[in-house]
Write a protein that holds these residues in place. Structure first.
Motif, short mmCIF file in Angstrom:
data_model
loop_
_atom_site.label_atom_id
_atom_site.label_comp_id
_atom_site.label_asym_id
_atom_site.label_seq_id
_atom_site.Cartn_x
_atom_site.Cartn_y
_atom_site.Cartn_z
N VAL A 1 33.95 49.93 -14.09
CA VAL A 1 34.90 51.03 -14.04
C VAL A 1 34.19 52.23 -13.44
O VAL A 1 33.11 52.60 -13.89
N THR A 2 34.82 52.82 -12.43
CA THR A 2 34.17 53.90 -11.69
C THR A 2 34.83 55.26 -11.84
O THR A 2 34.38 56.22 -11.24
N GLY A 3 35.91 55.35 -12.58
CA GLY A 3 36.61 56.62 -12.69
C GLY A 3 37.12 56.89 -14.08
O GLY A 3 36.77 56.19 -15.03
N ASN A 4 37.96 57.90 -14.19
CA ASN A 4 38.50 58.28 -15.49
C ASN A 4 40.03 58.22 -15.50
O ASN A 4 40.67 58.87 -16.31
N ASN A 5 40.60 57.45 -14.58
CA ASN A 5 42.05 57.33 -14.51
C ASN A 5 42.58 56.45 -15.63
O ASN A 5 41.81 55.80 -16.35
N ILE A 6 43.90 56.42 -15.75
CA ILE A 6 44.58 55.67 -16.80
C ILE A 6 45.51 54.65 -16.15
O ILE A 6 46.25 55.00 -15.23
N LEU A 7 45.46 53.41 -16.62
CA LEU A 7 46.35 52.36 -16.15
C LEU A 7 47.38 52.10 -17.23
O LEU A 7 47.04 51.86 -18.39
N VAL A 8 48.67 52.13 -16.84
CA VAL A 8 49.76 51.91 -17.80
C VAL A 8 50.58 50.71 -17.34
O VAL A 8 51.19 50.73 -16.27
N GLY A 9 50.62 49.68 -18.16
CA GLY A 9 51.46 48.52 -17.90
C GLY A 9 51.00 47.67 -16.74
O GLY A 9 49.93 47.90 -16.16
N ASN A 10 51.84 46.66 -16.42
CA ASN A 10 51.47 45.74 -15.35
C ASN A 10 52.62 45.36 -14.43
O ASN A 10 52.42 44.66 -13.46
N SER A 11 53.84 45.82 -14.75
CA SER A 11 54.98 45.41 -13.93
C SER A 11 56.19 46.29 -14.20
O SER A 11 56.18 47.10 -15.13
N ALA A 12 57.22 46.09 -13.39
CA ALA A 12 58.47 46.83 -13.55
C ALA A 12 59.40 46.06 -14.47
O ALA A 12 60.46 45.60 -14.09
N THR A 13 58.96 45.90 -15.71
CA THR A 13 59.78 45.23 -16.72
C THR A 13 59.82 46.10 -17.98
O THR A 13 58.83 46.75 -18.32
N ALA A 14 60.95 46.06 -18.64
CA ALA A 14 61.13 46.90 -19.83
C ALA A 14 60.17 46.54 -20.95
O ALA A 14 59.89 47.38 -21.82
N THR A 15 59.63 45.31 -20.94
CA THR A 15 58.70 44.90 -22.00
C THR A 15 57.39 45.67 -21.96
O THR A 15 56.60 45.60 -22.90
N ASN A 16 57.15 46.46 -20.91
CA ASN A 16 55.98 47.34 -20.85
C ASN A 16 56.14 48.56 -21.73
O ASN A 16 55.17 49.22 -22.05
N ASN A 17 57.39 48.87 -22.10
CA ASN A 17 57.65 50.04 -22.94
C ASN A 17 57.02 51.30 -22.35
O ASN A 17 56.34 52.07 -23.05
N HIS A 18 57.25 51.51 -21.06
CA HIS A 18 56.67 52.65 -20.34
C HIS A 18 57.03 53.99 -20.95
O HIS A 18 56.19 54.89 -21.03
N ILE A 19 58.29 54.14 -21.33
CA ILE A 19 58.76 55.45 -21.79
C ILE A 19 57.97 55.93 -23.00
O ILE A 19 57.58 57.10 -23.08
N GLU A 20 57.69 55.03 -23.94
CA GLU A 20 56.87 55.40 -25.10
C GLU A 20 55.50 55.91 -24.67
O GLU A 20 54.99 56.89 -25.21
N VAL A 21 54.90 55.24 -23.70
CA VAL A 21 53.57 55.64 -23.23
C VAL A 21 53.65 56.98 -22.50
O VAL A 21 52.79 57.85 -22.71
N PHE A 22 54.66 57.18 -21.67
CA PHE A 22 54.80 58.45 -20.97
C PHE A 22 54.96 59.60 -21.96
O PHE A 22 54.36 60.66 -21.78
N ASP A 23 55.75 59.39 -23.00
CA ASP A 23 55.92 60.42 -24.03
C ASP A 23 54.60 60.73 -24.73
O ASP A 23 54.32 61.87 -25.08
#
Length: 178
Positions: A1-23
């Motif tokens: 790992v070379t940086g300090n970025n954040i990876l969220v989820g793996n695909s455009a599917t609702a099972t990633n629960n993106h909204i909870e993570v964004f909040d």
């Protein structure tokens, strides 16, 4: 790992629960050069568009959706810049990304209900519960120590190396032949 970025989820599917993570992430003050990468290159097109719009709305210019397939070297470069990985799935999903990021040395946060979390904890791999982030967003500053990274790599090699896979395959064949 070379940086300090954040990876969220793996695909455009609702099972990633993106909204909870964004909040959750909106409560965290990102560093100046820190980005939030969100792979959306495959899955539900409608969902992808809504998550892309919402991501920009909640997280601003720090939000970096990956909306098309990239050459593998470019994708590895992007995810390799992510020291924090948040996979908010309840079900087993993104195992390849999770294992790869653990091997690269990222700090990985998973839901406790996820069978992958249960499996990794059972095998003494250092991963973290998303509940920690919910309780204290400062956890996003945490980086695995060099010893923790090496510990995780050793266990991953024991579980998934060519030799380990060959041995398990031979065991299955022997069992089926008997």
């Amino acid at each position: 790992v070379t940086g300090n970025n954040i990876l969220v989820g793996n695909s455009a599917t609702a099972t990633n629960n993106h909204i909870e993570v964004f909040d959750l992430l909106k409560q965290y003050t990102l560093k100046n050069n820190q980005k939030i990468f969100c792979p959306l290159s495959y899955g539900d097109t409608k969902y992808k568009k809504s998550i892309e719009k919402l991501g920009y709305s909640i997280l601003g210019e720090k939000f970096q959706p990956i909306v098309q397939f990239l050459p593998i070297t470019e994708y590895i470069e992007i995810i390799g810049s992510c020291s924090i990985v948040i996979m908010n799935h309840v079900r087993q999903q993104a195992l390849g990304n999770i294992l790869s990021m653990l091997y690269l040395g990222a700090t990985v946060y998973l839901r406790e209900e996820n069978p992958i979390y249960i499996f990794l904890i059972k095998n003494n791999i250092k991963v973290f519960s998303i509940k920690l982030l919910e309780e204290d967003s400062a956890q996003l500053e945490y980086q695995l120590s060099r010893d923790d990274v090496e510990h995780n790599r050793k266990i991953l090699q024991q579980l998934y190396s060519y030799e380990a896979t060959l041995h398990k395959s031979r065991d299955i064949v022997s069992l089926l032949a008997s």
